[in-house]
Design an enzyme around this catalytic site. Structure first.
Site, PDB file in Angstrom:
ATOM      1  N   THR A 513       2.267  53.807 -22.216  1.00  0.00           N
ATOM      2  CA  THR A 513       0.997  53.934 -21.512  1.00  0.00           C
ATOM      3  C   THR A 513       0.014  54.671 -22.420  1.00  0.00           C
ATOM      4  O   THR A 513      -0.540  55.695 -22.064  1.00  0.00           O
ATOM      5  CB  THR A 513       1.205  54.625 -20.153  1.00  0.00           C
ATOM      6  OG1 THR A 513       2.260  53.936 -19.467  1.00  0.00           O
ATOM      7  CG2 THR A 513      -0.037  54.552 -19.284  1.00  0.00           C
ATOM      8  N   HIS A 514      -0.120  54.150 -23.628  1.00  0.00           N
ATOM      9  CA  HIS A 514      -1.076  54.676 -24.587  1.00  0.00           C
ATOM     10  C   HIS A 514      -2.103  53.591 -24.866  1.00  0.00           C
ATOM     11  O   HIS A 514      -2.123  52.998 -25.930  1.00  0.00           O
ATOM     12  CB  HIS A 514      -0.378  55.106 -25.883  1.00  0.00           C
ATOM     13  CG  HIS A 514       0.706  56.127 -25.670  1.00  0.00           C
ATOM     14  ND1 HIS A 514       1.615  56.465 -26.633  1.00  0.00           N
ATOM     15  CD2 HIS A 514       1.018  56.895 -24.597  1.00  0.00           C
ATOM     16  CE1 HIS A 514       2.449  57.395 -26.165  1.00  0.00           C
ATOM     17  NE2 HIS A 514       2.107  57.666 -24.923  1.00  0.00           N
ATOM     18  N   ASN A 515      -2.939  53.329 -23.856  1.00  0.00           N
ATOM     19  CA  ASN A 515      -3.994  52.325 -23.997  1.00  0.00           C
ATOM     20  C   ASN A 515      -5.238  53.044 -24.492  1.00  0.00           C
ATOM     21  O   ASN A 515      -5.691  53.993 -23.867  1.00  0.00           O
ATOM     22  CB  ASN A 515      -4.302  51.667 -22.652  1.00  0.00           C
ATOM     23  CG  ASN A 515      -3.041  51.269 -21.896  1.00  0.00           C
ATOM     24  OD1 ASN A 515      -2.464  52.075 -21.186  1.00  0.00           O
ATOM     25  ND2 ASN A 515      -2.610  50.043 -22.055  1.00  0.00           N
TER      26      ASN A 515
END
Lengths: 588, 231
Positions: A513-515
């Site tokens: 979840t590293h957008n």
């Protein structure tokens, strides 16, 4: 019928890490601050209760604390020739919801990006020539590592990070990361007690001449009182960290580091379970008047404010800008428009080493308890003879032994039946995993815009994500896999398995979840959406704060940099913007 | 309209001036009470119990999936938010997607079970004149293997590998989840693996590298060992 409410000095959209930091800073300045949060209030005693926080099905599989796709999802496709379809369930990334945001259920890896990450285009062009990055849309951030240092320091002390400095004011420190930029002082807390697997990993790395060090962790190695006077407890190594709230007050989040002080201030208010639909602009579109939101009764409100701060998750910041007409949406055909430009991700790969004679007790773990090797991250190594840019941190951070999700078995094991069961029991305690967390380069055709077909529950267009791993990043990841294979061989074991990253980003299995990106910072309004204080170029009384500002992603977790950018934006507002409200802090 | 979460609804409110916490405001999980079927018909239940007993067979490592409660777990899940996809994005249009775009069907898990189980029954009745539960274990395994590999033409457009994947996913959830949800009877899978369950403090064992953890598992609902202590 829209109800018009009394004016506020500042309205903040989203009360996670960045919203809480900005709210604390601006209420200290004496401003009247309102935060509007889409999800519910969340409290350690109620929502992360120690009597039932250890529930893998509820929190990890059914994802009780996360944003539900019925509320908002995205459509996705791998390239612009395809038809994007909705992610009916989230998979590859899991977005936060509620007070505390994604900071509630993160693992706690807390990194600083390096000067070579911030000045990446200048640096890579100088070292390897412009042709090396011609296929990519690499951008400088417009700030230096030295400029960011005080803000990183502020966030790390707020959050009580446990770690070992590698470089204090230019002096290399034994046992820390020798590749990091100089820091002004050591971490506020010493490293956590190390478990078995990362210990073996570090020993193997050292024997190969690499430089392992304890991963900087937002899980407390000891009781800590932060600069706001809030006490956190020592981590108990329970192994229920990522996807869970912490019942022990041992993982840094808005709940454990800011809210106990912020909530007592008379000039702060939060309205929960209330979703901002858009920012309202004045005629001409050059300033914001406030925001329109809807609460759970379905009632719509207009909240006037002098200053609007978008502090939602990065992806939601970008979508709110698109829905509000702040800036122009990026068009990959022409390269024009800045909102949605330079969407990036993380390029990960993993290795498993299987042993017969070792018991790693995988359930004794914490989200950020482990060891990292940065010898092949960013520009720590020479890319002169290589065919890519970027790199990855190599991390041995076994976060849990929760059995629905964590059951490593030898390759070729059946998925059910007695043979499956035997292999599952054999592999559960005796498998060592580590992984490369790789950088993500921006390209012309990886971007965000609005979907032409699919709508949310209010009839607004969903955001459309067009993304695949760039060829450069696949080459980088393969190089890292080769390096990891060397470590696996050094570790010994009876067998190892390398899971390489392939083209065709799959939205189903969890990856990261590293957008990042979509409202990137920079010095040129044609190529960035916000300036170096995260102020919108187009609507100067709007600031857009989060990983949406990253021009591309490094081989590191983003939260440390997100926290530092929040402090930088707060500094810009308190010490510059408020002297001349409504004016740009930077002249283009 | 309320906030969509898994277990409870919450409503908009304004908070200022203090940390809002009230005693007894906890939100514990709903405990499954076994006995009877809430979603499955008796015929469906017999089929699911026979299937979970092959996916997780009884052997010297553990009891089988049926005795462990995997079918009860699935039954209760299908009556809740999981079964109805109430938390997922379920608006149309429904178009066939690429594998990278995930499940794009209109049917929710409850509907997929209803149609999928009927298709298995109909297929075996026509091929063998028997139900799945009446087959020998080796023939049951052969059928499941073929279904997993897409080598069985199930009626009514049911795709074998997709439905098999759903069955397998839910069976494993039930076998390994906390017993509070109806499966993992007596924490059987945790004892098998050596997973201590809902314990929350391992500080005394962190540095005991390569040494087995000595204590038995506990569940959110407690532990049989606690009962012994009390008596």
């Amino acid at each position: 019928m829209t109800t018009i409410l009394p004016r506020k000095d500042v309205v903040i959209v989203g009360l996670g890490w960045t919203g809480s930091i900005l709210a604390h800073e601006l209420t200290d300045q004496g401003l009247d601050v309102l935060a509007i949060e889409r999800g519910p209030w969340r409290d350690t005693a109620t929502d992360f209760n120690i009597g039932y926080a250890q529930d893998e099905l509820r929190y990890s599989v059914r994802r009780d604390l996360f944003l539900q796709p019925a509320v908002e999802t995205l459509t996705m496709r791998n390239d612009p020739s395809q038809t994007a379809l909705p992610m009916r369930d989230f998979g590859s990334f899991l977005l936060g919801n509620g007070v505390g945001g994604a900071g509630v259920h993160w693992n706690g890896h807390t990194w600083r990006f390096w000067d070579s990450d911030f000045q990446i285009k200048t640096n890579l062009t100088k070292r390897y020539g412009a042709a090396r990055i011609a296929d990519l849309q690499v951008e400088d951030w417009g700030v230096t590592g030295a400029e960011m240092e005080p803000y990183y320091d502020q966030f790390e002390y707020l959050a009580g990070i446990s770690g070992k400095a590698g470089n204090i004011k230019g002096q290399l420190q034994e046992g820390g990361n020798p590749f990091e930029d100089p820091r002004s002082r050591d971490y506020p807390n010493p490293p956590m007690e190390m478990t078995y697997a990362p210990t073996l990993f570090a020993n193997a790395g050292r024997s190969m001449g690499l430089h392992p060090f304890p991963t900087p962790s937002a899980n407390m190695s000891r009781t800590y009182v932060n600069p706001l006077g809030i006490t956190m407890g020592q981590c108990t190594y329970c192994g229920f960290c990522e996807r869970f709230g912490c019942a022990n007050y041992s993982k840094s989040s808005a709940q454990t580091t800011i809210l106990p002080v912020l909530m007592k201030k008379a000039n702060f208010e939060v309205r929960t379970d209330s979703e901002v639909l858009h920012v309202d602009l004045a005629a001409g579109g050059k300033s914001a008047r406030g925001v329109t939101y809807v609460d759970t009764s379905g009632q719509e409100f207009f909240q006037p404010a002098d200053l609007v701060l978008l502090c939602a998750y990065g992806l939601h910041n970008a979508r709110l800008m698109m829905l509000s007409g702040i800036g122009r949406i990026y068009d990959p055909a022409t390269g024009e428009g800045t909102v949605g430009r330079n969407y990036c991700y993380q390029t990960n790969a993993g290795v498993q080493v299987f042993f017969d004679d070792k018991n790693f007790n995988p359930f004794i773990a914490a989200g950020a308890l482990g060891q990292t090797i940065d010898d092949y991250n960013g520009d720590a190594f020479d890319h002169g003879g290589l065919d890519f840019v970027g790199g990855a941190g190599i991390n041995c951070i076994p976060t849990n032994g929760r059995p629905i999700g964590t059951r490593p078995t030898l390759p070729g094991t059946p998925k059910w039946g007695s043979a499956w069961k035997k292999a599952t029991v054999a592999g559960y305690k005796s498998t060592l995993g580590f992984s490369s967390q790789g950088s993500s380069s921006a390209t012309r055709t990886n971007y965000l815009d609005l979907d032409p077909t699919y709508k949310d529950r209010f009839g607004r267009p969903l955001m459309r994500m067009t993304f695949d791993f760039p060829d450069n990043d696949i080459r980088m990841s393969n190089y890292l896999c080769d390096r990891m294979e060397e470590i696996a061989k050094t570790l010994g074991g009876k067998q190892y398995n390398v899971g390489r990253r392939k083209k065709g980003w799959d939205s189903v299995p969890y990856q990261s979840t590293h957008n990042t990106g979509g409202a990137i910072m920079g010095t040129d309004p044609k190529r960035s959406a916000v300036n170096t204080f995260l102020q919108s170029w187009d609507v100067p009384n709007v600031f857009v704060i989060g990983a949406s500002a990253f021009p591309q992603n490094a081989g590191k977790n983003p939260t440390g940099t997100v926290g530092a950018l929040a402090y930088r934006a707060a500094d810009g507002i308190r010490n510059h913007y408020l002297r001349n409200p409504g004016a740009p802090l930077v002249q283009a | 309209m309320f906030t969509v979460t898994a277990t409870s609804a919450s409503f908009a409110r304004s908070l200022s001036g203090s940390l809002p916490w009230a005693p007894l405001s906890s939100d514990p999980p709903m405990q499954v009470v076994s006995g009877g079927w809430q979603f499955f018909t008796p015929q469906e239940a017999a089929l699911v119990e026979a299937i979970v007993d092959r996916l997780v067979p009884a052997d010297d490592l553990s009891m089988g999936g049926k005795e462990a409660g995997c079918a009860v777990y699935i039954d209760r899940q299908l009556t809740g938010a999981f079964g109805t996809s109430s938390r997922l994005y379920t608006k149309g249009p429904f178009l066939p997607g690429l594998p990278t775009q995930g499940y794009q069907g209109e049917a929710n898990p409850a509907q997929r079970y209803r149609i999928g189980l009927a298709a298995i029954d109909a297929f075996l009745k026509q091929r063998d004149g028997k139900t799945f539960a009446e087959l020998q274990p080796a023939d049951q395994d052969a059928f499941l293997t073929a279904m997993e590999a897409g080598k069985v033409d199930l009626p009514n457009g049911v795709k074998g590998p997709g439905f098999f994947g759903l069955l397998l996913q839910n069976t494993m959830e039930g076998f390994f989840a906390d017993p509070v949800y109806g499966g993992n009877k007596d924490m059987v899978s945790w004892r098998m693996l050596g997973f201590p369950g809902a314990r929350y403090d391992y500080r005394d064992h962190v540095s005991k590298h390569n040494q087995p953890y000595p204590r038995p598992p506990v569940s959110i609902e407690g532990s049989p060992e606690w009962l012994v202590k009390r008596s």
